[in-house]
Design an enzyme around this catalytic site. Structure first.
Site, PDB file in Angstrom:
ATOM      1  N   ASP A  12       0.849  -1.193   0.000  1.00  0.00           N
ATOM      2  CA  ASP A  12       0.000   0.000   0.000  1.00  0.00           C
ATOM      3  C   ASP A  12       0.885   1.243   0.000  1.00  0.00           C
ATOM      4  OD1 ASP A  12      -2.046   1.792   0.222  1.00  0.00           O
ATOM      5  OD2 ASP A  12      -2.708   1.167   2.215  1.00  0.00           O
ATOM      6  N   ASP A 108      -3.399   2.670  -5.751  1.00  0.00           N
ATOM      7  CA  ASP A 108      -2.264   2.792  -4.846  1.00  0.00           C
ATOM      8  C   ASP A 108      -1.966   1.541  -4.032  1.00  0.00           C
ATOM      9  OD1 ASP A 108      -4.582   2.985  -3.405  1.00  0.00           O
ATOM     10  OD2 ASP A 108      -3.886   4.571  -2.063  1.00  0.00           O
ATOM     11  N   GLU A 109      -2.606   0.424  -4.329  1.00  0.00           N
ATOM     12  CA  GLU A 109      -2.344  -0.793  -3.563  1.00  0.00           C
ATOM     13  C   GLU A 109      -2.491  -2.027  -4.442  1.00  0.00           C
ATOM     14  OE1 GLU A 109      -5.471  -1.581  -0.540  1.00  0.00           O
ATOM     15  OE2 GLU A 109      -6.371   0.297  -1.223  1.00  0.00           O
TER      16      GLU A 109
END
Length: 405
Positions: A12, A108-109
């Site tokens: 993350d 974003d992860e």
């Protein structure tokens, strides 16, 4: 007999939007800052904040005025989504050095299955630490990594300690780490599920793990049983390969208007613009929908969601708009102001496999009309592809004051 546990990572990016902005504008590193939508266009929500703003209690998804009450000197930055996409690709390219089982979960992860990578690169925690170092060195971003034997616990691990940390949740320690956490920390426990669980006196993941599975299913439906399995470490969902075709599950678009929509003329204009963009995306993806979903948000941020099944799947803007207007006619007072609308096509089928209407001998003209409409809208797609999305506009959209363009 089952084999050894998988080794799953959840990586993350920490405060992703804000971190990218600080890379693009180094001055932001020394001040409390937040990325937000344009207040003038009424997108006044905090999208991300840096560590300095976080110390003041600024939270993602709160309004700008709430954030500035906590931090009067908060510096606001507009989002640069094209840059976020570039950095996301760079980070995922680093992940792919270690495995082709990389499944993004948002920009974003990502989950990584490194079970088969350990002979080359070391244990799961060692790979996690290598990834943190390489991402920081090559992009300037930091990531937090959860290491576990399934996807759900790996994600809990990446959330457990931030920023720039590795957390291992194993068979041996998961009860000590996971069970004390609030049940809302578990993936897929939204507001509604959390309220239902609290009414059942289930407040922690440990409470959920020890609850009666049948009672959970009775109260929450299928998701109740899945949440029970997640809490007990029974998730077996695979990490998808980067080479696996991406399944499109829904196609939608939302718009926060520059002013509130009031009355059928305003509402019809907003719906028409959304239906046009959603239909074009569906045609581009080669799918049709059996269901139209409409989310309606008022100025107080209260949102209702309604769905309408269709007799025949469609990717035509006229038919999407008609279904959305029928939803509104059944569930909304046209004199009540609307701040935002989101129109989504769900229950998708491949366009070339979608069944046609079952018509009587006297109704074939309607089928011919649909074919003509499909040809017309496909032609408009080609014009916009060649000359830009503004080459052809919907009548009534030009020079409107609601921000529907």
């Amino acid at each position: 007999m089952e084999g050894p546990d998988r080794v799953i990572l959840h990586c993350d990016c920490n405060a992703f939007y804000a971190s990218v902005e600080c890379l693009l504008h180094p001055a932001y590193r020394d001040v409390p800052m937040a990325v937000c939508g344009n207040p003038e266009n009424r997108h006044g929500i905090i999208l991300a904040k840096n560590e300095r703003a976080k110390r003041f209690g600024v939270q993602t998804a709160e309004t700008i005025w709430q954030a500035r009450r906590k931090c009067p000197d908060l510096v606001l930055a507009p989002p640069h989504r094209d840059q976020y996409a570039i950095y996301s690709k760079r980070v995922n390219a680093i992940y792919q050095r270690y495995t082709d089982l990389v499944e993004p979960f948002g920009i974003d992860e990502s989950w990584l299955d490194v079970t088969g990578s350990q002979r080359l690169f070391g244990s799961g925690p060692e790979i996690a630490d290598r990834l943190r170092a390489e991402v920081k060195r090559e992009t300037g971003l930091t990531i937090s990594v959860g290491v576990s034997f399934n996807k759900i616990f790996a994600k809990l691990g990446s959330d457990y300690k931030k920023p720039d940390a590795t957390t291992v949740i194993s068979r041996e320690n998961y009860r000590n780490i996971v069970y004390p956490l609030s049940v809302s920390a578990l993936l897929y426990v939204g507001k509604s599920a959390r309220e239902t669980l609290q009414n059942m006196r289930i407040r922690t993941i440990g409470d959920l793990a020890h609850a009666d599975r049948k009672a959970l299913v009775a109260s929450l439906g299928k998701i109740g049983g899945e949440l029970y399995d997640y809490a007990n470490g029974l998730d077996k969902s695979p990490v998808k390969s980067i080479y696996e075709p991406k399944e499109v599950k829904s196609v939608g678009n939302g718009l926060t208007f520059k002013r509130n929509l009031v009355g059928w003329d305003d509402i019809r204009l907003g719906v028409t613009v959304l239906a046009d963009t959603v239909a074009a995306r569906m045609r581009r993806s080669g799918v049709k929908c059996y269901t139209v979903q409409l989310n309606i948000r008022n100025p107080s941020f209260k949102t209702i969601s309604r769905q309408k099944p269709l007799a025949v799947p469609t990717f035509l803007s006229k038919e999407l708009a008609r279904a959305a207007m029928e939803i509104l006619a059944d569930s909304w007072n046209p004199n009540a102001p609307i701040r935002m609308l989101t129109l989504t096509g769900t229950n998708l089928v491949p366009a070339d496999e979608a069944p046609g209407e079952q018509l009587s001998l006297f109704e074939h003209s309607r089928q011919e009309e649909r074919k003509k409409q499909e040809k017309l809208e496909t032609t408009l797609d080609a014009i916009r592809e060649k000359f830009g999305k503004d080459a052809v506009s919907i009548c009534g959209v030009l020079q409107n004051d609601i921000g529907a363009d």
